[in-house]
Design a protein around this motif. Structure first.
Motif, PDB file in Angstrom:
ATOM      1  N   HIS A 175     -73.305 -21.648 -55.692  1.00 16.29           N
ATOM      2  CA  HIS A 175     -72.705 -22.402 -54.586  1.00 16.29           C
ATOM      3  C   HIS A 175     -73.512 -23.642 -54.194  1.00 16.29           C
ATOM      4  CE1 HIS A 175     -75.810 -20.350 -52.195  1.00 16.29           C
ATOM      5  NE2 HIS A 175     -75.560 -21.192 -51.221  1.00 16.29           N
ATOM      6  N   ASP A 202     -74.760 -22.524 -44.895  1.00 16.16           N
ATOM      7  CA  ASP A 202     -74.526 -21.139 -45.327  1.00 16.16           C
ATOM      8  C   ASP A 202     -73.845 -20.334 -44.218  1.00 16.16           C
ATOM      9  OD1 ASP A 202     -75.532 -21.223 -47.935  1.00 16.16           O
ATOM     10  OD2 ASP A 202     -77.590 -21.014 -47.228  1.00 16.16           O
ATOM     11  N   HIS A 248     -73.939 -27.230 -50.549  1.00 18.92           N
ATOM     12  CA  HIS A 248     -75.087 -27.996 -50.028  1.00 18.92           C
ATOM     13  C   HIS A 248     -75.221 -29.341 -50.760  1.00 18.92           C
ATOM     14  CE1 HIS A 248     -76.273 -24.205 -48.156  1.00 18.92           C
ATOM     15  NE2 HIS A 248     -76.336 -23.612 -49.336  1.00 18.92           N
ATOM     16  N   ALA A 295     -74.864 -14.535 -49.555  1.00 20.48           N
ATOM     17  CA  ALA A 295     -74.992 -16.004 -49.533  1.00 20.48           C
ATOM     18  C   ALA A 295     -76.358 -16.466 -50.031  1.00 20.48           C
ATOM     19  CB  ALA A 295     -74.742 -16.522 -48.123  1.00 20.48           C
TER      20      ALA A 295
HETATM   21 FE   LIG Z   1     -76.726 -21.551 -49.537  1.00 22.74          FE
END
Ligand SMILES: [Fe+2]
Ligand code: FES
Length: 386
Positions: free
Chosen positions: A207, A332, A212, A201
């Protein structure tokens, strides 16, 4: 690894061209490698045969400072001896195995709380109460048992418990911490998650926008990273948008502090993260395929002239820690918790990592390489000792 000036130009070229660093190919990692007990056991045995960061050197500031915890399931104590040498021992009394130190502290001697045997910080057995009860005791050979090797590199104390299968992270370690960084906080936590999911992660910026959207993305970019490998280690740079203000800055002695987040994966279990206002050192202690203990250390940013951080810098650093804990880190954590819960769903026989996720492929590729080395070594041992 690129220096900050080179990194800036690399990032600006990505911004101008709408690009990001790409690996050569995608990677498929079997889901069984996250859930199998046999695989987990092999990873823990590997951990004992690699140099792995045990704590930052800053956690041992005084003569007599020690840190005790399990590493790969083995209780270890690391101590700064009274002459300043950093030593690491198996944390077990030579009488009947009681652990000699717990947590962190500062001491002149390790005195066993069970029957009172006492050891100097260099490991020598110094004192045995009512010694006449042990007529056969060879005191010179009953000191604390050291680990195979201790190395101080990049501001971290690396412990190699047993003869290593290879140099691991120390093959080629990037710059990590500097002497002037002050340790201002540390904590221990446990997550019911396989250690590799949490590592993954942190190793890609693909991502950032979806995961986020309101925390990191407004300050950063969608899927834009500089990804570098050094030995089995990797470094992933996540620029903040404000970095564009540096476009015309003189490149000499340029620092990207506060302009980037940099994640250093110290192969394979540790992470040293350069964040906006502080550094974070996170050391994973895998406890089962579904459970990982984390030891996290927070340090101030380096100061170019090596002076002590100001109160203001310390306040900013603490605010930064609190901001991350309440925002992006939670997001996360939700992702990895969800993946862990779905690991046995049968939907995937392998996970796919694309060309944006090359640092994850690098981690898995090197882990596979070192596990194969371990397998070979263990087969040799079985051959020698039938
Ligand atoms: Fe992250
Ligand atoms: S176990 Fe340590 S003194 Fe007995």
């Amino acid at each position: 690894m690129q220096n900050d000036a080179e990194l800036l130009d690399h990032i600006l070229s990505h911004i101008d061209n709408g690009t990001t660093d790409l690996g050569d190919e995608d990677w498929h990692e079997p889901v069984a490698n996250y859930s199998s007990q046999a695989r987990f056991d092999a990873e823990r045995r590997l951990m004992r045969r690699l140099p792995v960061p045990f704590c930052p050197l800053a956690a041992l500031p005084e003569l007599g400072s020690y840190v005790a915890r399990s590493s790969a399931g083995v209780p270890i104590v690391v101590v700064r001896d009274l002459d300043g040498t950093i030593r690491a021992f198996r944390n077990a009394c030579r009488h009947r195995g009681m652990q000699l130190a717990e947590g962190t502290g500062c001491t002149k001697i390790f005195r066993c709380t069970y029957h009172g045997w006492a050891y100097r910080l260099d490991g020598r057995l110094e004192y045995v109460p009512h010694e006449h009860g042990f007529p056969d005791l060879d005191k010179d050979n009953s000191g604390l048992v050291p680990v195979y090797a201790v190395d101080i590199r990049g501001g971290l104390v690396f412990v190699t418990q047993d003869e290593p299968v290879g140099p691991g992270a120390l093959e080629s370690l990037p710059d990590l911490l500097t002497d002037d960084q002050v340790l201002f906080d540390s904590n221990e936590s446990v997550n019911d998650i396989n250690w590799k999911l949490t590592a993954e992660a942190t190793l890609e910026g693909y991502h950032i926008k979806p995961t986020h959207p309101e925390t990191f993305y407004p300050y950063g970019y969608d899927n834009m990273n500089v990804i570098e490998m050094q030995g089995p280690n990797s470094r992933i740079c996540f620029p903040f948008r404000r970095i564009e203000k540096l476009r015309d800055a003189p490149r000499q002695n340029l620092s990207l502090d506060r302009m980037v987040t940099v994640v250093n994966r110290v192969f394979p279990f540790a992470s040293v993260n350069r964040l906006s206002q502080h550094y974070d050192v996170t050391l994973a202690e895998p406890e089962s395929p579904t459970r990982t203990r984390y030891f996290s250390y927070k340090l101030t940013l380096p100061i170019p002239d090596g002076s002590a951080p100001t109160e203001e810098a310390l306040t900013r650093a603490k605010k930064d820690v609190a901001f991350l804990a309440s925002t992006g880190n939670k997001e996360d954590e939700k992702v990895v918790t969800d993946i862990q819960a779905a690991i046995g769903s049968g939907a995937n026989t392998y996970y796919t990592f694309g060309r944006f996720e090359s640092a994850i492929a690098h981690l898995h590729r090197n882990l596979a390489h070192y596990l194969a080395q371990l397998d070979e070594l263990e087969r040799d041992i079985v051959t020698i000792v039938p």
